[in-house]
Design a protein around this motif. Structure first.
Motif, PDB file in Angstrom:
ATOM      1  N   GLU A  18       5.764  -7.771  10.112  1.00  0.00           N
ATOM      2  CA  GLU A  18       6.775  -6.973   9.919  1.00  0.00           C
ATOM      3  C   GLU A  18       6.262  -6.029   8.866  1.00  0.00           C
ATOM      4  N   THR A  19       4.960  -5.395   8.946  1.00  0.00           N
ATOM      5  CA  THR A  19       4.460  -4.504   7.843  1.00  0.00           C
ATOM      6  C   THR A  19       5.466  -3.088   8.044  1.00  0.00           C
ATOM      7  N   LYS A  38       0.974   2.210   9.933  1.00  0.00           N
ATOM      8  CA  LYS A  38       1.374   0.781   9.846  1.00  0.00           C
ATOM      9  C   LYS A  38       0.473   0.300   8.604  1.00  0.00           C
ATOM     10  N   GLU A  40      -0.922  -2.612   7.412  1.00  0.00           N
ATOM     11  CA  GLU A  40      -1.325  -3.938   7.660  1.00  0.00           C
ATOM     12  C   GLU A  40      -1.737  -4.698   6.121  1.00  0.00           C
ATOM     13  N   ALA A  42      -0.167  -4.781   3.926  1.00  0.00           N
ATOM     14  CA  ALA A  42       0.972  -5.769   3.393  1.00  0.00           C
ATOM     15  C   ALA A  42       0.971  -7.071   3.538  1.00  0.00           C
ATOM     16  N   ASN A  43       0.205  -7.515   4.521  1.00  0.00           N
ATOM     17  CA  ASN A  43      -0.039  -8.925   4.886  1.00  0.00           C
ATOM     18  C   ASN A  43      -0.450  -9.734   3.651  1.00  0.00           C
ATOM     19  N   ARG A  51      -2.718 -11.929  10.956  1.00  0.00           N
ATOM     20  CA  ARG A  51      -1.787 -12.209  12.389  1.00  0.00           C
ATOM     21  C   ARG A  51      -2.571 -13.036  13.404  1.00  0.00           C
ATOM     22  N   THR A 167       2.378  -7.077  16.491  1.00  0.00           N
ATOM     23  CA  THR A 167       1.786  -5.786  16.249  1.00  0.00           C
ATOM     24  C   THR A 167       2.405  -4.740  17.041  1.00  0.00           C
ATOM     25  N   ARG A 303      -6.578  -3.270   2.907  1.00  0.00           N
ATOM     26  CA  ARG A 303      -6.306  -2.576   1.839  1.00  0.00           C
ATOM     27  C   ARG A 303      -7.615  -1.844   1.307  1.00  0.00           C
TER      28      ARG A 303
END
Ligand SMILES: Cc1ncc(COP(=O)(O)O)c(C=O)c1O
Length: 373
Positions: A18-19, A38, A40, A42-43, A51, A167, A303
């Motif tokens: 749910e990023t 998107k 990712e 943020a995971n 995931r 995703t 990141r």
């Protein structure tokens, strides 16, 4: 007004996915398609690899393949190993990461911070990379160490299954009907394969675009050394079992990937890694050929902090012959010149090695049965 904020989650695995997805504001011109990205990063482990790591661990616990106090053994120099080390710390598993000399100091520090044991393989395989020797050693350790488990990201179909279930579904619901194309980089084929499978079934009008890096041979071609981390493999992975679900394939250069990663940060404020730059060059090329009613999506796979000493370090770029130019015009010029490597990847550039998993002693045959069960 009551804020819509999620309640306390039972554990770290539940924080995956749910990023957010955001529109880029500055790289495209009016009249071109929108580019949406998107995040990712943020995971909880900072990448899209959380995931498959969470999905495979859950599945292994449920099937009994991973038992309390067990040891998780994986070949990974990067984000997948970090994700496993993080969840291992959270759920009480020892994690052994089989890596190679290209392991960056940042990734070593992250693996160590989560308490993983690191084993370095220094023998290159027949393609000049370390993938096959790393996987073979991880499989050997698994056979030797009691109560151990191999996630086996290169041969385990649960890798792409994680992206099909999460995703791809998130992308479809977040991007809306304007979604015209999705751009994914490829290494294990987990996210490209998983997303392509769902798009073929649910939204066949959306173009799925795969991006490899020059020197890698996921889609065949000439093998040579390359710098871009996170992208590439020397064969077409099983998680990308249906290349007819991929509409276009590009190969970008290291220069493209590093430049675009830096321009994304300085022109849009999105601090992401080098593989995101590879995808962005292709997404921008696609958007520039599109129109204002269209949307092109890509993933910011991880990141950018992981690359502060490389992609965001001018001395390192000079030493490695990569330009430090971060201009939007420079990026757009390079994107405009890109041409697809193949528009019929299933017929033109499949590079499957069907016996490789067995040759390397991969345990994933059973997992294939379990995944489809
Ligand atoms: C930063 C980054 N981007 C892209 C990829 C490629 O993803 P996949 O393995 O799903 O093909 C990876 C894989 O490790 C990665 O770490």
């Amino acid at each position: 007004m009551t804020p819509t904020i999620s309640p306390v989650l039972p554990e770290l695995l539940d924080a995956v996915g749910e990023t957010p997805i955001v529109r880029l504001r500055n790289l495209t011109l009016p009249g071109e398609a929108e580019v949406i990205i998107k995040l990712e990063g943020a995971n909880p482990g900072g990448s899209l690899k959380d995931r498959p790591a969470a999905h495979i661990i859950r599945h292994a616990e449920n099937s009994g393949a991973l038992r309390p106090g067990g040891t998780i053994i994986e070949s990974s120099s990067g984000n997948f190993g970090i994700a496993l080390a993080m969840f291992g710390a959270s759920r009480g598993y020892q994690v052994i990461a089989v890596v190679d000399p290209k392991l960056t100091t940042t990734n070593r520090a992250l693996l160590e911070a989560f308490g993983a044991e690191i084993i370095v393989v220094d023998e290159q395989d027949d393609s000049g990379s370390y993938h096959k020797t790393r996987i073979a050693l991880a499989n050997q350790l698994h056979r030797q160490i009691p109560n151990s488990f191999r996630p086996d990201q290169c041969f385990n179909p649960l890798n792409s299954d994680a992206h099909s279930r999460t995703t791809a579904e998130e992308l479809l619901s977040q991007a809306g009907p304007e979604l015209t194309a999705i751009v994914c980089t490829v290494s294990t084929g987990g996210h490209l394969g998983g997303i392509a499978r769902v798009i073929a079934r649910r939204a066949p009008q959306v173009t799925v675009i795969g991006v490899d890096v020059d020197g890698s041979t996921v889609f065949g071609g000439r093998a040579h050394a390359y710098l871009t981390p996170g992208v590439g493999l020397s064969w077409t992975p099983v998680n990308l079992e249906d290349l007819s679900a991929v509409d276009e394939v590009y190969k970008v250069t290291d220069e493209d990937a590093y430049r675009a990663c830096r321009t994304l940060t300085s022109a849009e404020g999105v601090l992401a890694g080098v593989s995101t730059g590879a995808a962005l060059t292709v997404a921008l090329a696609t958007a520039m050929r599109g129109n204002a009613r269209q949307r092109v999506a890509l993933l910011a796979s991880d990141r950018g902090e992981r690359y502060l000493s490389t992609a965001f370090n001018d001395d390192w770029l000079h030493e490695n012959g990569i330009s430090t130019d971060r201009s939007i015009s420079g990026l757009r010029t390079r994107a405009a010149r890109l041409v697809p490597y193949s528009l019929r990847p299933d017929q033109e550039c499949a590079n499957y090695l069907p016996d490789l998993g067995e040759q390397l002693g991969s345990p994933s045959k059973t997992l294939v049965g379990e995944a489809s069960a």
